[in-house]
Design an enzyme around this catalytic site. Structure first.
Site, PDB file in Angstrom:
ATOM      1  N   HIS A  37       0.830  -1.208   0.000  1.00 13.83           N
ATOM      2  CA  HIS A  37       0.000   0.000   0.000  1.00 13.83           C
ATOM      3  C   HIS A  37       0.867   1.263   0.000  1.00 13.83           C
ATOM      4  O   HIS A  37       2.073   1.232   0.282  1.00 13.83           O
ATOM      5  CB  HIS A  37      -0.939   0.012   1.212  1.00 13.83           C
ATOM      6  CG  HIS A  37      -0.257   0.035   2.544  1.00 13.83           C
ATOM      7  ND1 HIS A  37       0.426   1.132   3.034  1.00 13.83           N
ATOM      8  CD2 HIS A  37      -0.161  -0.931   3.512  1.00 13.83           C
ATOM      9  CE1 HIS A  37       0.904   0.869   4.238  1.00 13.83           C
ATOM     10  NE2 HIS A  37       0.576  -0.388   4.547  1.00 13.83           N
ATOM     11  N   CYS A  73       3.018  -4.865   6.706  1.00 20.08           N
ATOM     12  CA  CYS A  73       2.698  -4.560   5.314  1.00 20.08           C
ATOM     13  C   CYS A  73       3.943  -4.096   4.558  1.00 20.08           C
ATOM     14  O   CYS A  73       4.985  -3.804   5.145  1.00 20.08           O
ATOM     15  CB  CYS A  73       1.617  -3.482   5.244  1.00 20.08           C
ATOM     16  SG  CYS A  73      -0.014  -4.042   5.772  1.00 20.08           S
TER      17      CYS A  73
END
Length: 402
Positions: free
Chosen positions: A331, A348
């Site tokens: 992301h 992440c």
């Protein structure tokens, strides 16, 4: 005297004549001929039995209703062997089946009939003398009242990346796994072999041995309407779902170099600075697949960090590409100073972006170049390899174990 002699002579002649007649009768062929004539007549064939020793039995009984589509239909013979069996559905199509090698039984080769249908059965058997016996029956199958709640992750006509895994899920636990596995086939235009693998009782994933070849046309054939997935539960509507494999994009995230190398159709097209999971929040290692393009997504630390630990967060994150069900993403990241130099995330893979997201940012460009099914491989992780059922991570299972 003469007259007496004459009479005696005459009497003697009569006697002789009588004797001669008797000898003639004794030597006559008339009596023996009668016996010989009887012996010379052809033997009469034995009378054929008026009925056959063969008996044909059909299950279910004539007029039966609410019959299960699997295992209930059986045709058998005693006192002889089956010669013909014909089972026809209400659509006029004949049900394929086979007589056993000993001629005593017949069963459908398809494994199951259709639900909510009527069938007629006509069968014939012959005994050792060739005399035949027949039987007929008509019955109807049940209409399911419980549905397994079958669904999958395929949209008709969609294009997916070379790492795409077809994942079929069931709302109700599956007990008859072999029957369900036979009821779903995945057909590839290039003949690629595709196999299924169960993860628990509610999920069945399909993939080939290696990544798909770009341009391959794939169709998922679901034939579960008449399959009993658990006692009294059936698999729902039959359907075909076609999709296409698009271009190949495989991105390798190196947590040591803090770089993500993007390969498009075998050629490196970009090297992107990233930040991965810091110690204690290490990014999963292994092969993951883009399973959803979520765009702008709110992410919080609930369930990730302890309250008061100093690691809490509540962020609106741009350009979010989901990799796992547990919450691993690639992301956009606009708050970290670790991109390209250190691992500072909570697991992440962060790529440079601006607040609100920009299509011109590194994250924006990567997001717009990605489709569901693209491969993201993480190397040099200090954490565990991602579990194969976490997202579409089944590529981490060796083909021999799939």
């Amino acid at each position: 005297m003469r007259r007496g002699l004459a009479v005696g002579a005459l009497g003697g002649a009569l006697v002789l004549m009588a004797t001669a007649t008797g000898c003639s009768e004794g030597k006559s062929a008339a009596a023996p001929a009668a016996g010989n004539a009887a012996a010379a007549l052809p033997s009469a064939p034995p009378a054929k039995p008026t009925g056959s020793a063969a008996v044909v039995s059909i299950e279910p009984a004539n007029g039966a209703k609410d019959v299960k589509p699997a295992g209930a239909l059986k045709v058998s013979a005693t006192g002889g062997k089956l010669t013909t069996v014909k089972v026809t559905g209400q659509d006029g199509k004949e049900v394929p089946g086979a007589v056993t090698a000993d001629g005593l039984g017949w069963a459908p080769t398809a494994g199951h009939l259709e639900v909510s249908s009527t069938y007629t059965v006509s069968a014939r058997a012959a005994d050792a003398s060739g005399v035949t016996a027949t039987a007929e029956s008509s019955f109807s199958t049940l209409t399911p009242t419980k549905d397994a709640g079958t669904s999958d992750n395929i949209n008709d006509g969609q294009s997916y990346g070379v790492g795409m895994i077809v994942s079929v899920s069931f709302d109700k636990a599956v007990k008859e796994k072999d029957a369900v596995l036979k009821g779903i086939t995945v057909e590839a235009s290039d003949g690629t072999v595709v196999k299924g693998h169960w993860f628990g009782d509610n999920r069945l994933d399909f993939r080939p041995e290696k990544y798909w070849t770009p341009g391959t046309k794939v169709t998922v054939h679901r034939r579960l309407k008449s399959v009993e997935t658990a006692p009294g539960v059936y698999g729902g509507a039959d359907k075909d779902e076609p999709f296409t494999i698009g271009r190949s994009q495989i991105s390798t995230v190196d947590l040591n170099s803090h770089r993500m190398t993007v390969e498009r159709d075998g050629q490196v097209t970009d090297t992107v600075p990233i930040t991965g999971g810091k110690s204690g929040f290490d990014t999963w290692g292994g092969v993951m697949v883009a399973e959803a393009m979520e765009g702008t997504t709110r992410m919080t630390s609930n369930g990730v960090t302890r309250a008061g630990s100093g690691d809490e967060y509540d962020l609106v994150v741009p350009h979010a590409i989901r990799l796992t069900d547990s919450g691993t993403y690639v992301h956009g990241n606009y708050w970290s100073g670790s991109i390209g130099s250190a691992n500072g995330s909570h697991g992440c893979i962060g790529v440079q972006d601006v607040e609100g997201g920009s299509d011109g940012s590194r994250a924006g460009k990567f997001y717009n170049s990605t489709i569901v099914g693209d491969v993201v491989k993480v190397v040099n992780s200090k954490g565990d390899t991602v579990s194969p059922e976490n997202g579409l991570s089944g590529w981490n299972v060796p083909w021999g174990s799939w």
